[in-house]
Scaffold this motif. Structure first.
Motif, mmCIF file in Angstrom:
data_model
loop_
_atom_site.group_PDB
_atom_site.id
_atom_site.type_symbol
_atom_site.label_atom_id
_atom_site.label_comp_id
_atom_site.label_asym_id
_atom_site.label_seq_id
_atom_site.Cartn_x
_atom_site.Cartn_y
_atom_site.Cartn_z
ATOM 1 N N ARG A 124 0.860 -1.186 0.000
ATOM 2 C CA ARG A 124 0.000 0.000 0.000
ATOM 3 C C ARG A 124 0.892 1.229 0.000
ATOM 4 O O ARG A 124 1.931 1.243 0.665
ATOM 5 C CB ARG A 124 -0.864 0.026 1.263
ATOM 6 C CG ARG A 124 -1.848 -1.090 1.362
ATOM 7 C CD ARG A 124 -2.590 -1.080 2.696
ATOM 8 N NE ARG A 124 -3.160 0.229 2.965
ATOM 9 C CZ ARG A 124 -3.269 0.752 4.201
ATOM 10 N NH1 ARG A 124 -2.854 0.091 5.254
ATOM 11 N NH2 ARG A 124 -3.813 1.938 4.371
ATOM 12 N N SER A 125 0.471 2.263 -0.721
ATOM 13 C CA SER A 125 1.275 3.486 -0.753
ATOM 14 C C SER A 125 0.418 4.687 -1.115
ATOM 15 O O SER A 125 -0.689 4.552 -1.631
ATOM 16 C CB SER A 125 2.419 3.353 -1.760
ATOM 17 O OG SER A 125 1.919 3.212 -3.073
ATOM 18 N N ARG A 126 0.977 5.826 -0.831
ATOM 19 C CA ARG A 126 0.383 7.096 -1.221
ATOM 20 C C ARG A 126 1.539 7.971 -1.698
ATOM 21 O O ARG A 126 2.582 8.042 -1.071
ATOM 22 C CB ARG A 126 -0.323 7.744 -0.030
ATOM 23 C CG ARG A 126 -1.114 8.990 -0.389
ATOM 24 C CD ARG A 126 -1.872 9.527 0.816
ATOM 25 N NE ARG A 126 -2.822 8.587 1.380
ATOM 26 C CZ ARG A 126 -4.034 8.337 0.907
ATOM 27 N NH1 ARG A 126 -4.452 8.955 -0.184
ATOM 28 N NH2 ARG A 126 -4.832 7.471 1.481
ATOM 29 N N ARG A 173 -5.785 1.676 -7.661
ATOM 30 C CA ARG A 173 -5.732 3.002 -7.047
ATOM 31 C C ARG A 173 -7.137 3.373 -6.576
ATOM 32 O O ARG A 173 -8.094 3.275 -7.341
ATOM 33 C CB ARG A 173 -5.223 4.038 -8.035
ATOM 34 C CG ARG A 173 -5.025 5.388 -7.393
ATOM 35 C CD ARG A 173 -4.388 6.356 -8.349
ATOM 36 N NE ARG A 173 -4.203 7.621 -7.666
ATOM 37 C CZ ARG A 173 -3.362 8.519 -8.022
ATOM 38 N NH1 ARG A 173 -2.607 8.337 -9.066
ATOM 39 N NH2 ARG A 173 -3.266 9.640 -7.363
ATOM 40 N N SER A 174 -7.251 3.801 -5.335
ATOM 41 C CA SER A 174 -8.553 4.170 -4.792
ATOM 42 C C SER A 174 -8.861 5.627 -5.110
ATOM 43 O O SER A 174 -7.985 6.391 -5.527
ATOM 44 C CB SER A 174 -8.586 3.946 -3.278
ATOM 45 O OG SER A 174 -7.749 4.874 -2.632
ATOM 46 N N ASP A 195 -9.343 8.006 -3.130
ATOM 47 C CA ASP A 195 -8.629 8.949 -2.267
ATOM 48 C C ASP A 195 -7.123 8.995 -2.549
ATOM 49 O O ASP A 195 -6.373 9.668 -1.855
ATOM 50 C CB ASP A 195 -8.896 8.656 -0.789
ATOM 51 C CG ASP A 195 -8.268 7.356 -0.311
ATOM 52 O OD1 ASP A 195 -7.640 6.634 -1.114
ATOM 53 O OD2 ASP A 195 -8.413 7.055 0.890
ATOM 54 N N GLU A 197 -4.907 6.426 -2.529
ATOM 55 C CA GLU A 197 -4.075 5.325 -2.041
ATOM 56 C C GLU A 197 -3.901 4.302 -3.151
ATOM 57 O O GLU A 197 -4.815 4.033 -3.922
ATOM 58 C CB GLU A 197 -4.704 4.665 -0.813
ATOM 59 C CG GLU A 197 -3.794 3.587 -0.246
ATOM 60 C CD GLU A 197 -4.261 3.045 1.094
ATOM 61 O OE1 GLU A 197 -4.216 1.820 1.259
ATOM 62 O OE2 GLU A 197 -4.659 3.853 1.960
ATOM 63 N N ARG A 198 -2.696 3.752 -3.227
ATOM 64 C CA ARG A 198 -2.360 2.764 -4.253
ATOM 65 C C ARG A 198 -2.180 1.405 -3.581
ATOM 66 O O ARG A 198 -1.750 1.329 -2.437
ATOM 67 C CB ARG A 198 -1.089 3.182 -4.967
ATOM 68 C CG ARG A 198 -1.234 4.532 -5.681
ATOM 69 C CD ARG A 198 0.105 5.121 -6.090
ATOM 70 N NE ARG A 198 0.904 4.214 -6.873
ATOM 71 C CZ ARG A 198 0.831 4.077 -8.198
ATOM 72 N NH1 ARG A 198 -0.006 4.821 -8.882
ATOM 73 N NH2 ARG A 198 1.601 3.237 -8.832
ATOM 74 N N TYR A 235 7.038 8.399 -1.924
ATOM 75 C CA TYR A 235 5.907 8.048 -1.070
ATOM 76 C C TYR A 235 5.814 8.923 0.168
ATOM 77 O O TYR A 235 6.811 9.149 0.850
ATOM 78 C CB TYR A 235 6.001 6.590 -0.610
ATOM 79 C CG TYR A 235 6.059 5.593 -1.734
ATOM 80 C CD1 TYR A 235 5.037 5.534 -2.686
ATOM 81 C CD2 TYR A 235 7.109 4.705 -1.864
ATOM 82 C CE1 TYR A 235 5.085 4.627 -3.735
ATOM 83 C CE2 TYR A 235 7.163 3.790 -2.898
ATOM 84 C CZ TYR A 235 6.152 3.752 -3.825
ATOM 85 O OH TYR A 235 6.196 2.853 -4.854
ATOM 86 N N TYR A 289 3.850 4.331 3.008
ATOM 87 C CA TYR A 289 3.848 3.002 2.400
ATOM 88 C C TYR A 289 3.775 1.948 3.497
ATOM 89 O O TYR A 289 4.136 2.195 4.643
ATOM 90 C CB TYR A 289 5.085 2.767 1.512
ATOM 91 C CG TYR A 289 6.354 2.554 2.280
ATOM 92 C CD1 TYR A 289 6.752 1.270 2.654
ATOM 93 C CD2 TYR A 289 7.159 3.622 2.653
ATOM 94 C CE1 TYR A 289 7.921 1.075 3.371
ATOM 95 C CE2 TYR A 289 8.315 3.437 3.357
ATOM 96 C CZ TYR A 289 8.694 2.157 3.716
ATOM 97 O OH TYR A 289 9.834 1.956 4.440
#
Length: 108
Positions: free
Chosen positions: A7-9, A44-45, A47, A49-50, A83, A86
């Motif tokens: 998970r990451s942003r 990818r959401s 909002d 977030e990946r 990131y 993550y």
């Protein structure tokens, strides 16, 4: 089977070098792992977030990928620049049930 959940942003500093690196490493991991890489999916959401899900047949192949120098360099750049958040989880899959061909999801 091993499942890697990443998970990451993105941070504000992400640039085109991320996309270039991601495409290159996606091709490289397929070549390096061969049939030991079962699936590689990215989502990818709304909002931002990946989520990357990667299924591996063996821990040995995953370890080879983990120790790849280009992959390690990308991890470093991700932590330093790409990131803002993550999280990496690695899990052993004990059972899978699927409507797809059983050969695609061998039980362990």
């Amino acid at each position: 089977m091993i499942l890697v959940v990443f998970r990451s942003r993105f941070s504000d500093d992400v640039d085109g070098s991320y996309d270039t690196t991601e495409r290159h490493l996606a091709q490289k991991v397929r070549e390096l792992a061969g049939d030991d890489l079962v699936h590689l999916k990215n989502y990818r959401s709304e909002d931002g977030e990946r989520l990357a899900l990667v299924w591996w047949r063996s821990a040995e192949s995953l370890e080879k990928w983990r120790n790849d120098t280009e992959h390690q360099d990308a991890q470093r750049r991700g932590k330093e620049r790409w990131y803002s958040f993550y999280e990496l989880s690695v899990a052993e899959v004990t059972r899978t049930s699927s409507s797809e061909d059983e050969a695609a999801y061998p039980s362990e």
